[in-house]
Design an enzyme around this catalytic site. Structure first.
Site, short mmCIF file in Angstrom:
data_model
loop_
_atom_site.label_atom_id
_atom_site.label_comp_id
_atom_site.label_asym_id
_atom_site.label_seq_id
_atom_site.Cartn_x
_atom_site.Cartn_y
_atom_site.Cartn_z
N THR A 1 0.81 -1.21 0.00
CA THR A 1 0.00 0.00 0.00
C THR A 1 0.85 1.27 0.00
O THR A 1 1.98 1.26 0.48
CB THR A 1 -0.81 -0.08 1.31
N ARG B 1 -13.66 -8.24 0.30
CA ARG B 1 -13.03 -7.89 1.58
C ARG B 1 -12.83 -6.37 1.63
O ARG B 1 -12.47 -5.75 0.64
CB ARG B 1 -11.67 -8.57 1.70
N VAL B 2 -13.05 -5.80 2.81
CA VAL B 2 -12.81 -4.36 2.97
C VAL B 2 -11.50 -4.17 3.72
O VAL B 2 -11.30 -4.73 4.80
CB VAL B 2 -13.98 -3.68 3.72
N ASP C 1 -8.34 -1.90 5.56
CA ASP C 1 -8.30 -0.82 6.57
C ASP C 1 -8.20 0.56 5.94
O ASP C 1 -8.55 1.57 6.54
CB ASP C 1 -7.08 -1.01 7.49
N THR D 1 0.00 0.98 7.02
CA THR D 1 0.11 -0.08 6.02
C THR D 1 0.47 -1.39 6.71
O THR D 1 1.08 -1.38 7.77
CB THR D 1 1.17 0.27 4.95
N GLY E 1 -4.37 -5.48 7.08
CA GLY E 1 -5.52 -4.63 7.33
C GLY E 1 -6.38 -5.08 8.51
O GLY E 1 -6.92 -4.25 9.24
N1 ASP Z 1 -3.36 -2.53 4.57
C1 ASP Z 1 -3.59 -3.16 3.29
C2 ASP Z 1 -4.75 -4.14 3.42
O1 ASP Z 1 -4.74 -4.95 4.32
C3 ASP Z 1 -2.40 -3.89 2.73
C4 ASP Z 1 -1.07 -3.19 2.81
O2 ASP Z 1 -0.92 -2.21 3.52
O3 ASP Z 1 -0.13 -3.62 2.12
O4 ASP Z 1 -5.63 -4.12 2.63
#
Ligand code: ASP
Length: 295
Positions: free
Chosen positions: A168, A196-197, A199, A217, A220
């Site tokens: 992310t 899926r939602v 964070d 990041t 999530g």
């Molecule tokens: N936080 C993101 C999620 O879980 C993934 C990431 O940060 O790489 O959707």
């Protein structure tokens, strides 16, 4: 008038130590930070800066946001993005947008609307209303990682964590007027269930007030369980220095084996970050601190 602070990240996870990817990611983060810094010094607003930064990171195929997003289990891509303006305490975002290049632009548009967080169907209609072009965000490397994961999944093997690289993206800014803002954008955790939602389009992943701005990041589900970004900023609202809130919160979550990292900037323009993972791909710049790397 004070001087700006800009901090960006390209995800958290396993170390990229000494690999070609580490060099590529560093070069891309540095290029984007240089561009943002020039605009920040010309007194761009915090919101202008977080939009430009997040869009530039989405456009870079190295990162898991916009073009280059990870594929979910069915081979499609669903992207989420959020922005928050500190002074107005206004959060906006889109959840699981498809076939667009820059979900951050939609999150920005929603800042001035009555309905500020839209799901996939709402995002689709908004993209049409905004006249956004259809865009296929699938990038070759991500597709071959998905093929590999699908094969492993079918064979009943466990996928490796972050085997397909960086995550992310996010940006936190204090502009030259002292205004704070945060933006975060993601293609999701990768190989997740459809619908899926993440964070990212929640206040756990992205939060800002006039005391601090935080972008998170990592896993999530862990970030949501810890109400991470909002919790850190609220500690600062209650009088704790933001950098201390970052450190203490991450240390406490590390004890619970959480997997994530955050970047933050406070009202004085002091940047901070911390992670429970091996690496947080982040870099920031201010007049006082110069350029600082997290890895
Ligand atoms: N936080 C993101 C999620 O879980 C993934 C990431 O940060 O790489 O959707």
């Amino acid at each position: 008038m004070s001087s700006p602070t800009v901090v960006i990240h390209g995800g958290a996870g396993s170390a990229l130590d000494g690999t070609d990817r580490e060099q590529t990611v560093r070069a891309e983060l540095e290029r984007i930070l240089d561009e943002l810094w020039e605009v920040a010094r010309q007194n761009a607003s915090a919101m202008e800066l977080v939009e430009r930064g997040s869009v530039a990171l989405e456009d870079c195929e190295e990162f898991n946001a916009g073009h280059g997003s990870k594929l979910q289990r069915d081979g499609g891509i669903q992207m989420s993005a959020a922005v928050m303006e500190g002074d107005r305490r206004a959060f906006s975002g889109v959840i699981n947008a498809e076939w667009v290049k820059n979900p951050t632009k939609m999150a920005m548009y929603l800042q001035q609307e009555d309905s500020r967080v839209l799901d996939g169907r709402g995002a689709e209609l908004l993209a049409r209303q905004m006249g956004m072009e259809l865009f296929d965000p699938i990038e070759k490397r991500r597709f071959s990682h998905w093929l590999d994961k699908t094969r492993r999944h079918r064979l009943g093997e466990k996928p490796q964590e972050n085997a397909d690289g960086t995550g992310t993206v996010g940006i936190v800014v204090r502009d030259a007027e002292g205004q704070l803002a945060a933006a975060t954008s993601t293609g999701g955790r990768g190989f997740e269930r459809v619908g899926r939602v993440s964070d990212t389009p929640t206040v756990a992943g992205n939060y800002a007030t006039d005391k601090g701005a935080v972008s998170a990041t990592g896993n999530g589900e862990d970030i949501i369980d810890e109400a991470l970004a909002a919790r850190i900023v609220i500690r600062a609202e209650d009088g704790q220095p933001l950098s201390q809130a970052v450190e203490e919160t991450i240390a406490a979550c590390d004890e619970r084996d959480r997997r994530f990292g955050v970047i933050a900037v406070d009202e004085e323009g002091q940047m901070s970050w911390a992670t429970t993972t091996e690496v947080l791909l982040a870099v920031g710049r201010s007049e006082e601190a110069g350029t600082r790397w997290a890895f």
